[in-house]
Scaffold this active site. Sequence first.
Site, PDB file in Angstrom:
ATOM      1  N   ALA A 252      -9.793   0.133  -5.767  1.00 39.46           N
ATOM      2  CA  ALA A 252     -11.039   0.036  -4.986  1.00 39.46           C
ATOM      3  C   ALA A 252     -11.483  -1.407  -4.754  1.00 39.46           C
ATOM      4  O   ALA A 252     -12.605  -1.657  -4.350  1.00 39.46           O
ATOM      5  CB  ALA A 252     -12.146   0.825  -5.672  1.00 39.46           C
TER       6      ALA A 252
ATOM      7  N   ARG B 177     -10.258  -3.407  -2.508  1.00 39.00           N
ATOM      8  CA  ARG B 177     -10.254  -3.725  -1.060  1.00 39.00           C
ATOM      9  C   ARG B 177      -9.848  -2.496  -0.267  1.00 39.00           C
ATOM     10  O   ARG B 177      -9.600  -1.433  -0.834  1.00 39.00           O
ATOM     11  CB  ARG B 177      -9.330  -4.908  -0.766  1.00 39.00           C
ATOM     12  CG  ARG B 177      -7.909  -4.692  -1.215  1.00 39.00           C
ATOM     13  CD  ARG B 177      -7.131  -6.012  -1.108  1.00 39.00           C
ATOM     14  NE  ARG B 177      -5.996  -6.020  -2.003  1.00 39.00           N
ATOM     15  CZ  ARG B 177      -4.791  -5.536  -1.690  1.00 39.00           C
ATOM     16  NH1 ARG B 177      -4.566  -5.022  -0.511  1.00 39.00           N
ATOM     17  NH2 ARG B 177      -3.815  -5.579  -2.567  1.00 39.00           N
TER      18      ARG B 177
ATOM     19  N   ASN C 119      -6.585   6.642  -5.210  1.00 40.02           N
ATOM     20  CA  ASN C 119      -6.401   5.940  -3.937  1.00 40.02           C
ATOM     21  C   ASN C 119      -5.371   4.818  -4.018  1.00 40.02           C
ATOM     22  O   ASN C 119      -4.740   4.491  -3.008  1.00 40.02           O
ATOM     23  CB  ASN C 119      -7.756   5.372  -3.476  1.00 40.02           C
ATOM     24  CG  ASN C 119      -7.598   4.330  -2.398  1.00 40.02           C
ATOM     25  OD1 ASN C 119      -7.397   4.652  -1.227  1.00 40.02           O
ATOM     26  ND2 ASN C 119      -7.653   3.047  -2.777  1.00 40.02           N
TER      27      ASN C 119
ATOM     28  N   TYR D  51       8.138   5.523  -0.027  1.00 38.87           N
ATOM     29  CA  TYR D  51       6.702   5.782   0.204  1.00 38.87           C
ATOM     30  C   TYR D  51       6.494   7.234   0.665  1.00 38.87           C
ATOM     31  O   TYR D  51       5.603   7.939   0.183  1.00 38.87           O
ATOM     32  CB  TYR D  51       6.198   4.796   1.263  1.00 38.87           C
ATOM     33  CG  TYR D  51       4.729   4.865   1.575  1.00 38.87           C
ATOM     34  CD1 TYR D  51       3.781   4.360   0.691  1.00 38.87           C
ATOM     35  CD2 TYR D  51       4.274   5.409   2.777  1.00 38.87           C
ATOM     36  CE1 TYR D  51       2.424   4.397   0.996  1.00 38.87           C
ATOM     37  CE2 TYR D  51       2.929   5.449   3.086  1.00 38.87           C
ATOM     38  CZ  TYR D  51       2.007   4.939   2.194  1.00 38.87           C
ATOM     39  OH  TYR D  51       0.669   4.982   2.494  1.00 38.87           O
TER      40      TYR D  51
ATOM     41  N   ILE E  62      -4.770   3.260   9.454  1.00 31.07           N
ATOM     42  CA  ILE E  62      -6.137   2.806   9.189  1.00 31.07           C
ATOM     43  C   ILE E  62      -6.117   1.271   9.138  1.00 31.07           C
ATOM     44  O   ILE E  62      -5.173   0.678   8.590  1.00 31.07           O
ATOM     45  CB  ILE E  62      -6.651   3.384   7.839  1.00 31.07           C
ATOM     46  CG1 ILE E  62      -6.435   4.915   7.760  1.00 31.07           C
ATOM     47  CG2 ILE E  62      -8.107   2.998   7.594  1.00 31.07           C
ATOM     48  CD1 ILE E  62      -7.127   5.739   8.827  1.00 31.07           C
TER      49      ILE E  62
HETATM   50  P1  NAP Z   1      -4.567  -1.960   0.450  1.00 35.03           P
HETATM   51  O1  NAP Z   1      -5.509  -2.598   1.398  1.00 35.03           O
HETATM   52  O2  NAP Z   1      -3.209  -2.530   0.266  1.00 35.03           O
HETATM   53  O3  NAP Z   1      -5.299  -1.812  -0.973  1.00 35.03           O
HETATM   54  C1  NAP Z   1      -4.608  -1.231  -2.030  1.00 35.03           C
HETATM   55  C2  NAP Z   1      -5.504  -1.157  -3.225  1.00 35.03           C
HETATM   56  O4  NAP Z   1      -4.775  -0.529  -4.290  1.00 35.03           O
HETATM   57  C3  NAP Z   1      -5.937  -2.519  -3.741  1.00 35.03           C
HETATM   58  O5  NAP Z   1      -7.255  -2.417  -4.231  1.00 35.03           O
HETATM   59  C4  NAP Z   1      -4.972  -2.781  -4.904  1.00 35.03           C
HETATM   60  O6  NAP Z   1      -5.550  -3.583  -5.905  1.00 35.03           O
HETATM   61  C5  NAP Z   1      -4.797  -1.377  -5.426  1.00 35.03           C
HETATM   62  N1  NAP Z   1      -3.579  -1.174  -6.202  1.00 35.03           N
HETATM   63  C6  NAP Z   1      -2.296  -1.216  -5.774  1.00 35.03           C
HETATM   64  N2  NAP Z   1      -1.467  -0.957  -6.798  1.00 35.03           N
HETATM   65  C7  NAP Z   1      -2.251  -0.747  -7.880  1.00 35.03           C
HETATM   66  C8  NAP Z   1      -1.985  -0.448  -9.236  1.00 35.03           C
HETATM   67  N3  NAP Z   1      -0.735  -0.297  -9.690  1.00 35.03           N
HETATM   68  N4  NAP Z   1      -3.027  -0.285 -10.088  1.00 35.03           N
HETATM   69  C9  NAP Z   1      -4.301  -0.426  -9.647  1.00 35.03           C
HETATM   70  N5  NAP Z   1      -4.616  -0.709  -8.376  1.00 35.03           N
HETATM   71  C10 NAP Z   1      -3.595  -0.877  -7.507  1.00 35.03           C
HETATM   72  O7  NAP Z   1      -4.301  -0.420   0.845  1.00 35.03           O
HETATM   73  P2  NAP Z   1      -5.148   0.570   1.759  1.00 35.03           P
HETATM   74  O8  NAP Z   1      -4.646   0.460   3.149  1.00 35.03           O
HETATM   75  O9  NAP Z   1      -6.587   0.453   1.463  1.00 35.03           O
HETATM   76  O10 NAP Z   1      -4.583   1.967   1.194  1.00 35.03           O
HETATM   77  C11 NAP Z   1      -5.271   2.721   0.217  1.00 35.03           C
HETATM   78  C12 NAP Z   1      -4.520   4.049   0.058  1.00 35.03           C
HETATM   79  O11 NAP Z   1      -4.455   4.714   1.318  1.00 35.03           O
HETATM   80  C13 NAP Z   1      -3.066   3.874  -0.414  1.00 35.03           C
HETATM   81  O12 NAP Z   1      -2.735   4.911  -1.296  1.00 35.03           O
HETATM   82  C14 NAP Z   1      -2.275   4.004   0.876  1.00 35.03           C
HETATM   83  O13 NAP Z   1      -0.976   4.472   0.641  1.00 35.03           O
HETATM   84  C15 NAP Z   1      -3.114   5.037   1.622  1.00 35.03           C
HETATM   85  N6  NAP Z   1      -2.941   5.000   3.074  1.00 35.03           N
HETATM   86  C16 NAP Z   1      -3.236   3.895   3.805  1.00 35.03           C
HETATM   87  C17 NAP Z   1      -3.064   3.924   5.182  1.00 35.03           C
HETATM   88  C18 NAP Z   1      -3.378   2.749   6.069  1.00 35.03           C
HETATM   89  O14 NAP Z   1      -3.086   2.830   7.282  1.00 35.03           O
HETATM   90  N7  NAP Z   1      -3.967   1.687   5.573  1.00 35.03           N
HETATM   91  C19 NAP Z   1      -2.577   5.074   5.799  1.00 35.03           C
HETATM   92  C20 NAP Z   1      -2.280   6.186   5.023  1.00 35.03           C
HETATM   93  C21 NAP Z   1      -2.481   6.140   3.662  1.00 35.03           C
HETATM   94  P3  NAP Z   1      -4.971  -5.034  -6.287  1.00 35.03           P
HETATM   95  O15 NAP Z   1      -5.151  -5.901  -5.079  1.00 35.03           O
HETATM   96  O16 NAP Z   1      -5.804  -5.467  -7.433  1.00 35.03           O
HETATM   97  O17 NAP Z   1      -3.511  -4.841  -6.613  1.00 35.03           O
END
Ligand code: NAP
Length: 247
Positions: free
Chosen positions: A13, A15, A90, A155, A188
């Site tokens: 959470a 970002r 998430n 993925y 997104i």
């Molecule tokens: P993001 O901007 O890359 O943010 C990912 C978040 O997850 C960051 O807060 C990161 O924290 C945290 N994280 C990653 N690995 C972690 C771990 N091992 N332990 C704890 N925290 C961890 O990603 P997002 O786009 O917001 O995506 C959020 C979710 O939605 C993901 O599951 C992604 O697969 C899913 N999703 C995203 C999209 C899209 O288009 N963006 C589409 C479909 C699904 P740190 O920076 O501290 O590592």
Amino acid sequence: MRFMGTNVLVTGASRGIGAQIAKTLAAEGLKVWINYRSGAQEAEAVKASILEAGGRAETIGFDVSDEEAFVAAIKSIVESDGGLSYLVNNAGITKDKLAIRMKGDEFMAVIEANLKSAFVGCREALKVMGKKRFGAVVNVSSIVGETGNAGQTNYAASKGGMIAMTKSFAQEAAPRGIRFNTVTPGFIATEMTEVLKPEIKEGFIAKIPLGRFGEPAEVAEAIAFLLSDHAAYITGETLKVNGGMLM
Ligand code: NAP
């Protein structure tokens, strides 16, 4: 009020979508536990903006793929608050590569980070929520878990597995009144999709009937609904938030 529960843990959470989920749920009156792995400062900024808006929040740093750390984190939340009402799994990563070049370790790293972590979270949440016969969990999967995607075998497997796993948890938990649902976001606008080349982005947008990438707030609203009392009769569901890209 849409929520009978009092607190929620949102993983990843610091970002992107997770930060917005935290803000949306805090605005609904829940105390939010903001998990992060490396982004401590970003997580503190999310907390500050929630407090400034009159909400309640704490940060909690741990790596979701570290099983012991995840178990300990939920234990400490329960000790602090007397329980855990809701969980949003998430946190997620991508490590894209064509399958023919992908090593087994590279495949498993994404399964561990995305799928095994969500399993551990669901399991621990069910133990805690089951005692109170109250709670709900939402797992953040992806459209890629429904369609597959070239270059994302790891993925896609992690996100597809999450959908089936959520339905299994929903069946095990239903007798105790605990609900498990999944959201499958399409594209997104976050750092995860910012890295895409403009021509690739345009190609995806051409396939989205609503003609744009979604906003984190649009995913957060769907999650808030699924956690809320308004969704009291919904469990094992997979809610698409994709602008019509897959119907
Ligand atoms: P993001 O901007 O890359 O943010 C990912 C978040 O997850 C960051 O807060 C990161 O924290 C945290 N994280 C990653 N690995 C972690 C771990 N091992 N332990 C704890 N925290 C961890 O990603 P997002 O786009 O917001 O995506 C959020 C979710 O939605 C993901 O599951 C992604 O697969 C899913 N999703 C995203 C999209 C899209 O288009 N963006 C589409 C479909 C699904 P740190 O920076 O501290 O590592």
